[in-house]
Design a protein around this motif. Structure first.
Motif, PDB file in Angstrom:
ATOM      1  N   ARG A   1      -0.477  -1.747  -7.614  1.00  0.00           N
ATOM      2  CA  ARG A   1      -1.604  -2.167  -6.886  1.00  0.00           C
ATOM      3  C   ARG A   1      -1.624  -3.860  -7.410  1.00  0.00           C
ATOM      4  O   ARG A   1      -2.729  -4.396  -6.655  1.00  0.00           O
ATOM      5  CB  ARG A   1      -2.191  -1.704  -8.290  1.00  0.00           C
ATOM      6  CG  ARG A   1      -2.193   0.504  -7.621  1.00  0.00           C
ATOM      7  CD  ARG A   1      -3.607   1.263  -8.748  1.00  0.00           C
ATOM      8  NE  ARG A   1      -3.984   2.240  -8.400  1.00  0.00           N
ATOM      9  CZ  ARG A   1      -4.271   3.191  -8.940  1.00  0.00           C
ATOM     10  NH1 ARG A   1      -4.706   3.183 -10.317  1.00  0.00           N
ATOM     11  NH2 ARG A   1      -4.295   4.621  -8.137  1.00  0.00           N
TER      12      ARG A   1
ATOM     13  N   LEU B   1      -0.367  -5.169  -4.622  1.00  0.00           N
ATOM     14  CA  LEU B   1      -1.291  -4.677  -3.049  1.00  0.00           C
ATOM     15  C   LEU B   1      -2.604  -5.896  -2.906  1.00  0.00           C
ATOM     16  O   LEU B   1      -3.152  -6.348  -2.143  1.00  0.00           O
ATOM     17  CB  LEU B   1      -1.432  -2.971  -3.441  1.00  0.00           C
ATOM     18  CG  LEU B   1      -2.908  -2.968  -2.310  1.00  0.00           C
ATOM     19  CD1 LEU B   1      -2.079  -3.787  -0.146  1.00  0.00           C
ATOM     20  CD2 LEU B   1      -3.084  -1.697  -2.111  1.00  0.00           C
TER      21      LEU B   1
ATOM     22  N   ASN C   1       0.976  -0.917   0.451  1.00  0.00           N
ATOM     23  CA  ASN C   1       0.607   0.238  -0.080  1.00  0.00           C
ATOM     24  C   ASN C   1       1.131   1.278  -0.145  1.00  0.00           C
ATOM     25  O   ASN C   1       0.614   2.595  -0.872  1.00  0.00           O
ATOM     26  CB  ASN C   1      -0.735  -0.465   0.843  1.00  0.00           C
ATOM     27  CG  ASN C   1      -2.087   1.023   1.303  1.00  0.00           C
ATOM     28  OD1 ASN C   1      -2.373   1.585   0.280  1.00  0.00           O
ATOM     29  ND2 ASN C   1      -2.360   1.864   2.131  1.00  0.00           N
TER      30      ASN C   1
END
Length: 388
Positions: free
Chosen positions: A143, A146, A119
């Motif tokens: 992302r 994540l 994050n």
């Protein structure tokens, strides 16, 4: 002188013969006039019972099985003990599971750290992409990392919850109120979900099922004698049934027939029935045996005591009193036996007098001195067989 002696000898012989003849006549007369109790054939309504061997089961028989594999550490109950829903019955050893739980907790911590790092990376790249310093591809890759880290965290949490649930399963509980059955295992035994024999069986016995069977002939006769247009109607109209326990005593509550398979078992040639009996005092348990008694009303039938009859060559006879109190050997046709009574179809009429007792001492076509006795005194305890 010789002639006189001869006459005297003949007189003595004649006198002895006459004396012997008189004694014989007296004995025969005494024998012919022996006294015997007599009863009248009686017409009444009576309850007959059909009997069938039966087995008793709880309305619920729940097999208790462990959901995890482990050694039995504690047995909280004993065989035959009353238990309530949710009560603990067994405890399995769970030290290995606690180790797995600690490892699962550590896995969550690692996964949470990975999520946090991923994050941070995403948050760092967002302004750089907005300012055009780096390409959108790098942000997309961050992302994705994540999302992967969050998936690993969810998996770690699921693993932790699964291990924690398994630890809860170390306590084996009952799902019903009932009586604990046989416990074939002892402390230290390794058991698991795949173990063939359950840890025990808990039987709900506030009411019990009683199973019995009829052969095909009995089944159709039973249905024919019961009112109703369909099998369901007839089941509703089945009479209440009684239960005789293994010790010969009568169970204090009546039961009712709930259902029948209506199909013949090809191996036994019988049709199964199930009756239900209340068992509030919990006298009955799963595995007990007994005898089902189904009542059948016989209306206005002719009865004689069974001890007033005798058999010869598979035929049944009585000694019936004829004119002058002479006994006549009389064959009767018996429909059925009820306790110590016989239901007579043919051979006698109501109020015909028969020898009540001692038929083995009576000779056919001899005169007796009849002594009338009450029918009930010969028939035994009629309270159980005569309908009130």
């Amino acid at each position: 002188m010789k002639k006189t002696c001869t006459h005297l000898l003949l007189f003595c012989i004649t006198s002895l013969c006459l004396l012997w003849s008189c004694n014989g006549d007296s004995e025969e007369e005494e024998k012919e006039t022996q006294t015997f109790p007599v009863v009248e054939a009686t017409r009444r309504s009576i309850t007959n019972y059909q009997t069938f061997p039966a087995r008793i089961e709880g309305t619920e028989n729940v097999e208790i099985r462990p959901k995890i594999t482990g050694f039995i550490e504690t047995i909280y109950v004993d065989e035959g003990q009353q238990v309530e829903k949710g009560e603990r019955l067994f405890k399995l050893e769970a030290r290995a599971l606690r180790g797995e739980l600690e490892a699962a907790a550590s896995g969550i911590e690692v996964a949470e750290a990975n999520v946090a790092d991923a994050n941070v990376e995403v948050q760092k790249l967002i302004p750089l992409v907005e300012e055009g310093i780096i390409s959108e591809v790098q942000l997309t890759s961050a992302r994705a990392q994540l999302n992967a880290a969050e998936s690993q965290l969810a998996q770690a949490e699921g693993n932790y919850n699964s291990v924690r649930e398994n630890i809860r399963y170390q306590f084996v509980e009952t799902s019903v109120d009932g009586i604990v059955g046989s416990i074939p295992y002892r402390q230290g035994t390794l058991v698991g979900a795949e173990t063939e024999t359950p840890l025990t069986v808990v039987s709900a016995i506030d009411s019990v099922y009683v199973y019995f069977s009829m052969n095909e002939k009995e089944y159709f006769s039973f249905l024919r004698d019961t009112e109703g247009n369909s099998l369901a109607d007839k089941i509703t109209n089945f009479p209440e049934v009684l239960l005789t326990l293994a010790d010969g005593s009568e169970y204090g509550q009546k039961g009712r027939i709930q259902t029948t398979t209506g199909q013949i078992d090809p191996e036994t040639g019988t049709i199964s029935f199930r009756a239900i009996f209340p068992n509030r005092e919990r006298l009955l348990n799963s595995g007990n045996s007994g005898t089902i008694k189904i009542p059948h009303q016989l209306q206005d039938v002719l009865l004689v005591p069974s001890q007033s009859t005798f058999e010869e060559q598979a035929r049944t006879y009585v000694f019936k009193l004829a004119e002058g109190d002479t006994v006549k050997k009389t064959m009767i046709e018996v429909e059925t036996a009820v306790e110590d009574l016989l239901v007579v179809q043919e051979g006698l009429e109501e109020q015909d007098r028969i020898v009540a007792k001692g038929v083995n001492q009576v000779q056919n076509n001899t005169r007796i001195e009849p002594r009338p006795v009450p029918f009930d005194s010969v028939a035994g305890s009629i309270e159980q067989v005569f309908r009130q």
